[in-house]
Design a protein around this motif. Sequence first.
Motif, PDB file in Angstrom:
ATOM      1  N   LYS A  84       0.827  -1.200   0.000  1.00 39.70           N
ATOM      2  CA  LYS A  84       0.000   0.000   0.000  1.00 39.70           C
ATOM      3  C   LYS A  84       0.867   1.257   0.000  1.00 39.70           C
ATOM      4  O   LYS A  84       0.550   2.257  -0.661  1.00 39.70           O
ATOM      5  CB  LYS A  84      -0.931  -0.005   1.218  1.00 39.70           C
ATOM      6  N   ILE A  85       1.969   1.209   0.750  1.00 42.22           N
ATOM      7  CA  ILE A  85       2.858   2.370   0.811  1.00 42.22           C
ATOM      8  C   ILE A  85       3.454   2.655  -0.562  1.00 42.22           C
ATOM      9  O   ILE A  85       3.600   3.822  -0.963  1.00 42.22           O
ATOM     10  CB  ILE A  85       3.971   2.124   1.848  1.00 42.22           C
ATOM     11  N   LEU A  86       3.775   1.616  -1.314  1.00 40.27           N
ATOM     12  CA  LEU A  86       4.425   1.791  -2.623  1.00 40.27           C
ATOM     13  C   LEU A  86       3.431   2.060  -3.751  1.00 40.27           C
ATOM     14  O   LEU A  86       3.858   2.313  -4.881  1.00 40.27           O
ATOM     15  CB  LEU A  86       5.242   0.543  -2.965  1.00 40.27           C
ATOM     16  N   THR A  87       2.156   1.984  -3.478  1.00 42.09           N
ATOM     17  CA  THR A  87       1.168   2.132  -4.545  1.00 42.09           C
ATOM     18  C   THR A  87       0.247   3.324  -4.317  1.00 42.09           C
ATOM     19  O   THR A  87      -0.968   3.244  -4.468  1.00 42.09           O
ATOM     20  CB  THR A  87       0.327   0.846  -4.699  1.00 42.09           C
ATOM     21  N   GLY A  88       0.863   4.460  -3.944  1.00 47.73           N
ATOM     22  CA  GLY A  88       0.129   5.720  -3.897  1.00 47.73           C
ATOM     23  C   GLY A  88      -0.691   5.960  -2.652  1.00 47.73           C
ATOM     24  O   GLY A  88      -1.491   6.905  -2.620  1.00 47.73           O
TER      25      GLY A  88
END
Length: 641
Positions: free
Chosen positions: A85-89
Motif C-alpha cells: 500500500k505504501i508503494l502504490t500511492g
Amino acid sequence: MSQRPETPLLDQVATPEELRRLKPSQLRQLADELRAEMIAAVGVTGGHLGSGLGVVELTAAIHYVFDTPRDTLIWDVGHQAYPHKILTGRRDRIRTLRQGGGLSGFTQRAESEYDPFGAAHSSTSISAALGFAIANKLSGRPGKAIAVIGDGAMSAGMAYEAMNNAAAAGNRLVVILNDNDMSIAPPVGGLSAYLAQIVSSRPFLSLRDVAKKIAQRLPRPLADAARKTDEYARGMAIGGTLFEELGFYYVGPIDGHNLDHLIPVLENVRDAAQGPILVHVVTKKGHGYAPAENAPDKYHGVQKFDVLTGKQDKGPAGPPSYTGVFAEALVAEARRDPTICAITAAMPSGTGLDSFQKAFPDRVFDVGIAEQHAVTFAAGLAAQGMRPFAAIYSTFLQRAYDQVVHDVAIQNLPVRFAIDRAGLVGADGATHAGSFDVTYLASLPNMVVMAAADEAELVHMVHTAAMHDSGPIALRYPRGNGTGVALPAVPERLAIGKGRLVREGKKVAILSLGTRLTEALKAADRLDAQGLSTSVADLRFAKPLDEALIRRLMTTHDVVVTIEENAIGGLGAHVLTLASDEGLLDAGLKIRTLRLPDMFQAHDKPERQYAEAGLDAEGIVATVLTALRRNSVGLAEGARA
C-alpha cells in the motif's frame, strides 16, 4: 509513541512506476526505509505487523520487476500488504489504517487499481490469479498474474485445486510461495540462489521442455526412467517435485530478503516462455524488527506500540475477554470429561485453544487453514464417541457450510461449534465480521444455536454444549472483553430452548439474543422514564426458540422488538414466523426486528458500527417510539392505550 523515520529515497517513490526508475543498487536502501515507515505507521494505528515486515523486500522486488498494475498482483492474505500500500500511492493515508474512513487492513478493489482482488480470507490467491491470467489470454490483453501465497495458506485444499487447474494459464501465471513458517526447504546461501537463477533461466526451461517432448516419444520404460531421474535430481538439488507434478515449473528456494538473489530470478520468471511457474521464497516473519522477530505470534497483530521498545499499548485492564473465558471454561470441562477434545483451523491463540493445548496437548488438533476438514474431522470424532469442540471464527466457519450441513446436521452428530468473533469486529471490517452464522445455522434441522449475553452465560453455555449429546450445538460470542459480571463457581446446564425474563414490564417487550442485552436494558430504562413499561428477555437460544416465553410477551405487550448481532434471516425472522404461524399479527401486535443492516459495514470502532446499525440503546428507543408513533419526548400520536 512512533515518530516518522527519515526516508529520503522512499520520499521520491509514490508509485511502482517511480520505483522502477531506481537503480538496482538503490533497492536495499529503499527496502530499509520502507520497513521503517511501515513500523512507524503500525506503531500509530495498530494492525498486522509481522507478516508485512517479512515481505518488504519481496514487495519491492515484485513491483520493480513486473509492470504493475498491468501485471496483476494478488496478495494472499491481504494483511501482508501494508508495504504494498505504501508503494502504490497510499503512503499519505497509511496512518489511517483500520480507522473509520481510513485504509482497509486488507487489499480492497475499491481502494486502488493496484488491489485487483480483495483478500482477507486465506488461500484464494491462486484461483483468483488464474482467473485474471485466463481472462487476459482469452481477450488478448498483455499482462501476467502474480499470486503471493503464504506457506500457511498452502494447508488449504483450495490452493491445490487451483494449481491442479492452472496449466491452461501458461506463462501468464506466476505463484510466489512465501515460506515464512513451515520452512519447507531452507535456503542454502549462494549455492541455492545460483541454482534458482539457473533453473529459472530461459535456456534451462527450454531444455527441459525439449527433454519432456523427447521423453514422450521414447518407449514407456525409458520414458518413465527419464522422468524419475529428472525428478530425483531436481528433488535432491532444489526440491519442488510436488509442484512439478501439479504442472508448475518450480524455482527455489531463494532468500526472500536478499534483493541480489530475488531480482534476477524474478526477471527470469517474468521473461520465461514456459509456465505456469512457482517461485519458492523463504522469508522470516517480522524480519528487520527485533521484537517481531523474537515473538512472531505476539507481533502478528498488534495494538499501538512504541517503536523503540516494542511495548504495546494494551490500555487499562478490564474484564476478561470472551475468548479467554471460553478457553478457561473448556479446560475446566475437559478436566471433568476425558472425551472432550478441541479442533482449531490455524487459530490456536485467536480461539484461546493455546491454553487448552498446554493442559491437554493430546486432545487439541490444529488442522491448518482447512475449515472444511476441521468440521468433518470433528464429525468423525463425534461419531466415534468423543465430544469435539470445533472452535472457529464465525466468518471462517462460512467456508465449511457444506460440511456443517451434510457431515454434521444431516447425520445429527453432536459436534460442538464454538463460534468466536460473532457480530461486528471493528477494525478488521466486513471480511471478518460474524454477521451470518445465526442465519445459516438456525435454518438447519437438528441444530441448536445459543448466544451468550455475557461472560457468565458463556460459561453456562460451554457446559451445556459439553453435556449435549443428542445432536449438533453451537454457541456464539463476540470479540473483545466481557461486561465484568462475576463468573460462576459451578456452571449450570441450561435447558435447551429456554430463555430468561430479565426485566418485566407491561407495554414494550425487547427480545434480545447475545451481548446486545446490555443495550436493551439501557433502552428499557429510557422507555420507562417516558412512561413505557418495558420487559426485557434474554432468549439465549435462536434455535429452538422459547416459544412459550415469546408467546406470553407477544400477547401481553403492545410492541415487541427483537435485537441481534446478525444479518436478516436470524432471530427476527424466526420470531416473525412464529407470530405469523400463530396468527398473532392479526391482533394488531407491532413487531420490529433490529439486526445488522443489509450491507457490508466498513471497518470502524465497534461502538460506532453498532450505532450505525441501530443496535444500541438509542436505536432501540427510536424503533419503539416510531412503532408507537411517538416523538422523542414521548407525546402520543395515536398509540394504543
